[in-house]
Design a protein around this motif. Structure first.
Motif, short mmCIF file in Angstrom:
data_model
loop_
_atom_site.label_atom_id
_atom_site.label_comp_id
_atom_site.label_asym_id
_atom_site.label_seq_id
_atom_site.Cartn_x
_atom_site.Cartn_y
_atom_site.Cartn_z
N VAL A 1 33.12 -11.90 -24.56
CA VAL A 1 33.42 -12.56 -25.84
C VAL A 1 32.69 -13.89 -25.94
O VAL A 1 32.16 -14.24 -27.00
CB VAL A 1 34.95 -12.75 -26.00
N LEU A 2 32.64 -14.64 -24.85
CA LEU A 2 32.01 -15.96 -24.87
C LEU A 2 30.49 -15.91 -24.79
O LEU A 2 29.82 -16.86 -25.19
CB LEU A 2 32.54 -16.82 -23.73
N SER A 3 29.93 -14.84 -24.28
CA SER A 3 28.48 -14.75 -24.09
C SER A 3 27.68 -15.10 -25.35
O SER A 3 26.76 -15.92 -25.28
CB SER A 3 28.12 -13.37 -23.56
N PRO A 4 27.99 -14.51 -26.52
CA PRO A 4 27.20 -14.88 -27.70
C PRO A 4 27.41 -16.33 -28.14
O PRO A 4 26.49 -16.96 -28.66
CB PRO A 4 27.67 -13.91 -28.79
N VAL A 5 28.58 -16.88 -27.89
CA VAL A 5 28.85 -18.27 -28.24
C VAL A 5 28.00 -19.18 -27.34
O VAL A 5 27.36 -20.12 -27.83
CB VAL A 5 30.35 -18.60 -28.08
N MET B 1 23.58 -17.31 -17.67
CA MET B 1 24.82 -16.56 -17.73
C MET B 1 24.85 -15.56 -16.58
O MET B 1 23.82 -14.97 -16.26
CB MET B 1 24.94 -15.80 -19.05
N PRO B 2 26.01 -15.35 -15.98
CA PRO B 2 26.09 -14.32 -14.93
C PRO B 2 25.97 -12.93 -15.54
O PRO B 2 26.17 -12.74 -16.74
CB PRO B 2 27.49 -14.55 -14.35
N GLU B 3 25.63 -11.98 -14.71
CA GLU B 3 25.61 -10.59 -15.16
C GLU B 3 27.04 -10.16 -15.40
O GLU B 3 27.90 -10.34 -14.56
CB GLU B 3 24.97 -9.69 -14.09
N LEU B 4 27.30 -9.62 -16.58
CA LEU B 4 28.66 -9.18 -16.91
C LEU B 4 28.81 -7.69 -16.72
O LEU B 4 27.93 -6.93 -16.78
CB LEU B 4 29.02 -9.58 -18.33
#
Length: 133
Positions: A71-75, A130-133
């Motif tokens: 959810v936070l990745s695009p933010v 960003m870490p790999e999700l």
């Protein structure tokens, strides 16, 4: 026959229990402490433009699946694109641990103005991978 259009979805039992436990802390008798805490925290937040992350939650049984990060990745990608930091104020160390995994670093540890709640201010500078999700 299904639920009528616009009808509220029933609240799951675990969410109802959490609301019953947490909502009383939001009563108006705490409004002054909340306002004083916000004023004190303003000095700990980044200067200039930034995105403040206010609320994100997952059900306990849905944690540790990467949902919050997804959810936070695009933010956070938008923060990176705009060259601005993201900031949050965490009332629990579990939130700090989660945020640190996304590149946030604690910049201040404090308590609410009435001393009732521990708080950690965490900031993520733009451009942190960003870490790999």
């Amino acid at each position: 026959m299904g639920r009528p259009a616009g009808a509220a979805t029933p609240v799951p039992a675990d969410v109802a229990a959490a609301l019953e436990r947490e909502v009383p802390r939001l009563h108006a008798d705490r409004a002054d402490a909340v306002a004083r805490t916000e004023a004190e925290l303003a000095a700990a937040l980044p200067d200039g433009p930034y995105w403040r992350l206010r609320a994100l939650g997952t059900r306990p049984r849905s944690r540790r699946r990467g949902l919050g990060g997804a959810v936070l990745s695009p933010v956070l990608a938008r923060c990176d694109a705009e060259g601005v930091p993201a900031a949050l104020v965490a009332p629990a160390w579990a939130i700090v641990r989660f945020a640190r995994g996304l590149g946030f670093e604690v910049t201040q540890a404090t308590r609410s103005a009435d001393g009732q709640l521990p708080l950690w201010v965490a900031v993520r500078p733009p451009g942190v991978p960003m870490p790999e999700l």
